[in-house]
Design a protein around this motif. Structure first.
Motif, short mmCIF file in Angstrom:
data_model
loop_
_atom_site.label_atom_id
_atom_site.label_comp_id
_atom_site.label_asym_id
_atom_site.label_seq_id
_atom_site.Cartn_x
_atom_site.Cartn_y
_atom_site.Cartn_z
N MET A 1 0.84 -1.19 0.00
CA MET A 1 0.00 0.00 0.00
C MET A 1 0.88 1.24 0.00
SD MET A 1 -3.26 0.51 2.50
CE MET A 1 -3.72 -1.17 2.13
N THR A 2 0.68 2.12 -0.94
CA THR A 2 1.54 3.28 -1.10
C THR A 2 0.70 4.54 -1.18
OG1 THR A 2 1.49 3.26 -3.51
CG2 THR A 2 3.12 1.85 -2.44
N LEU A 3 1.37 5.64 -1.41
CA LEU A 3 0.67 6.90 -1.54
C LEU A 3 -0.28 6.91 -2.72
CD1 LEU A 3 3.45 9.50 -0.70
CD2 LEU A 3 1.43 8.97 0.63
N ASN A 4 -0.10 6.02 -3.69
CA ASN A 4 -1.02 5.95 -4.81
C ASN A 4 -2.40 5.50 -4.36
OD1 ASN A 4 0.92 6.71 -6.68
ND2 ASN A 4 1.63 4.61 -6.97
N ASP A 5 -2.48 4.83 -3.21
CA ASP A 5 -3.75 4.32 -2.71
C ASP A 5 -4.55 5.35 -1.92
OD1 ASP A 5 -1.77 1.55 -2.15
OD2 ASP A 5 -3.38 1.56 -3.61
N VAL A 6 -3.90 6.41 -1.48
CA VAL A 6 -4.58 7.44 -0.70
C VAL A 6 -4.11 8.80 -1.18
CG1 VAL A 6 -4.89 6.04 1.37
CG2 VAL A 6 -2.79 7.32 1.08
N ASP A 7 -4.90 9.81 -0.91
CA ASP A 7 -4.51 11.17 -1.25
C ASP A 7 -3.63 11.71 -0.14
OD1 ASP A 7 -7.71 12.13 -2.70
OD2 ASP A 7 -6.01 11.00 -3.52
N ALA A 8 -2.41 12.10 -0.46
CA ALA A 8 -1.50 12.65 0.54
C ALA A 8 -1.81 14.12 0.76
CB ALA A 8 -0.06 12.47 0.09
N ILE A 9 -1.94 14.49 2.00
CA ILE A 9 -2.10 15.89 2.39
C ILE A 9 -0.93 16.23 3.29
CG2 ILE A 9 -3.56 17.55 3.62
CD1 ILE A 9 -5.96 15.81 2.93
N ASP A 10 -0.30 17.35 3.05
CA ASP A 10 0.90 17.75 3.78
C ASP A 10 0.68 17.62 5.28
OD1 ASP A 10 3.15 18.96 4.78
OD2 ASP A 10 3.07 20.68 3.45
N SER A 11 1.60 16.92 5.95
CA SER A 11 1.47 16.71 7.39
C SER A 11 1.51 18.02 8.16
CB SER A 11 2.56 15.77 7.89
OG SER A 11 3.85 16.34 7.69
N THR A 12 2.09 19.07 7.58
CA THR A 12 2.16 20.35 8.29
C THR A 12 0.79 21.00 8.42
OG1 THR A 12 2.66 21.57 6.25
CG2 THR A 12 4.53 20.72 7.52
N LEU A 13 -0.21 20.49 7.70
CA LEU A 13 -1.57 21.01 7.86
C LEU A 13 -2.14 20.68 9.23
CD1 LEU A 13 -3.42 20.32 4.48
CD2 LEU A 13 -2.90 22.53 5.48
N CYS A 14 -1.59 19.65 9.87
CA CYS A 14 -2.13 19.20 11.16
C CYS A 14 -1.60 20.06 12.29
CB CYS A 14 -1.76 17.74 11.40
SG CYS A 14 -2.53 17.03 12.87
N PRO A 15 -2.48 20.76 13.01
CA PRO A 15 -2.01 21.55 14.15
C PRO A 15 -1.51 20.64 15.27
CG PRO A 15 -4.40 21.48 14.13
CD PRO A 15 -3.95 20.81 12.87
N THR A 16 -0.75 21.20 16.16
CA THR A 16 -0.23 20.45 17.30
C THR A 16 -0.68 21.11 18.60
OG1 THR A 16 1.85 21.69 17.31
CG2 THR A 16 1.79 19.63 16.04
N ALA A 17 -0.74 20.32 19.64
CA ALA A 17 -1.07 20.81 20.98
C ALA A 17 0.05 20.36 21.91
CB ALA A 17 -2.41 20.26 21.44
N ASN A 18 0.86 21.31 22.35
CA ASN A 18 2.01 20.98 23.20
C ASN A 18 2.89 19.91 22.56
OD1 ASN A 18 1.66 22.78 25.37
ND2 ASN A 18 0.09 21.47 26.27
N GLY A 19 3.07 20.03 21.25
CA GLY A 19 3.92 19.12 20.51
C GLY A 19 3.25 17.85 20.03
N MET A 20 1.99 17.65 20.36
CA MET A 20 1.24 16.45 19.97
C MET A 20 0.33 16.77 18.78
SD MET A 20 -1.42 14.22 22.30
CE MET A 20 -2.32 15.73 22.77
N PRO A 21 0.50 16.07 17.64
CA PRO A 21 -0.41 16.30 16.50
C PRO A 21 -1.86 16.07 16.90
CG PRO A 21 1.51 15.04 15.82
CD PRO A 21 1.56 15.11 17.31
#
Length: 279
Positions: A1-21
């Motif tokens: 299973m690779t990125l071809n199977d899912v749509d990749a969205i930049d991980s930096t879009l995910c906010p963090t709370a005290n360092g926890m995504p």
């Protein structure tokens, strides 16, 4: 299973709370290759927070998924939980090291007390967590399923700072009293069963907001949690659902949307064992 199977969205879009995504992958009831593939797929999709537990009996599969992904271990926020049968001081120390071995890692980013029940002894248990923290085997201490009284006691007794309290939380169980108690101590709320095991898709208020934004009810519920400052760890082993959950990061709810969801008058608790502290 690779990125071809899912749509990749930049991980930096995910906010963090005290360092926890603030959006992670839950793995309860996932096992074997399904679990390994889900973890690898999630990481390659953009997730950087993976949640497991000793009691899930899948730490080895989770570790394999992390190892098989293209994401560096240092970029993954990995959480696990000590089972309520392993909470004596010495058992915490021994079984946490066993968890490290199964996960194939040198340290755990967040280690939870899974339930304040059975062998849980506030002083003995939390002193072991503090020792693991001092030894560098865990980066953060967490608690799970703690009511405000248990949380207050844990803050007083634990020498290491407590990062999070993981509880069931979703639009049908908003947990205001726990969120308030956590906010008083700068403790993050992590929501398990954030989709009420699918019940939220039948809620008219959530359906209306989903139709308005042309998104799924699941995305609306995850976005509502994020608007409340709550970290969500929805579980899935299906690439389509993993992707759908991740896409919730692109949804910004309007204040009227949040108010409409807040006004839901139905309540539902999905996880309610006899030994839970609220019973």
């Amino acid at each position: 299973m690779t990125l071809n199977d899912v749509d990749a969205i930049d991980s930096t879009l995910c906010p963090t709370a005290n360092g926890m995504p603030m959006l992670g992958l839950g793995t309860w009831q996932a096992s074997g290759d399904d679990c390994t593939n889900a973890v690898r797929t999630a990481l390659e999709c953009g997730y950087r927070h993976i949640d497991t537990a000793q009691g899930y009996d899948n730490e080895d599969a989770v570790g394999a998924g992390i190892a098989q992904s293209d994401v560096d271990r240092d970029d993954v926020f990995l959480a696990t939980k000590v089972s309520s049968s392993n909470l004596s001081h010495e058992d915490v120390l021994e079984t946490t090291r066993d968890s490290l071995d199964r996960l194939g890692v040198e340290s755990i980013d967040l280690l939870y007390v899974h339930w304040p029940s059975r062998t849980y002894d506030p002083e003995g248990t939390l002193s072991a967590f503090s020792q693991l923290y001092d030894e560098g085997l865990i980066e953060n201490v967490g608690v799970s399923n703690f009511e405000p009284d248990q949380l207050e006691q844990a803050v007083d007794l634990c020498d290491a700072p407590i990062l999070a309290n993981q509880v069931e939380c979703h639009p049908l169980l908003p947990q205001e009293h726990i969120r308030e108690a956590c906010a008083n101590h700068d403790i993050e709320v992590v929501a398990y069963s954030p989709l009420a095991r699918g019940s939220i898709v039948d809620q008219p208020e959530i359906q209306d907001v989903a139709a308005k934004h042309d998104v799924t009810e699941i995305q609306v519920s995850l976005a509502w949690l994020r608007e409340k400052g709550i970290t969500a760890i929805p579980k899935s082993v299906t690439p389509e659902h993993i992707r759908d959950n991740w896409r919730s990061l692109t949804l910004d709810l309007e204040s009227e949307d949040v108010a409409q969801i807040d006004a839901i008058d139905e309540t539902s608790r999905e996880i309610d064992p006899d030994y839970a502290p609220w019973n």
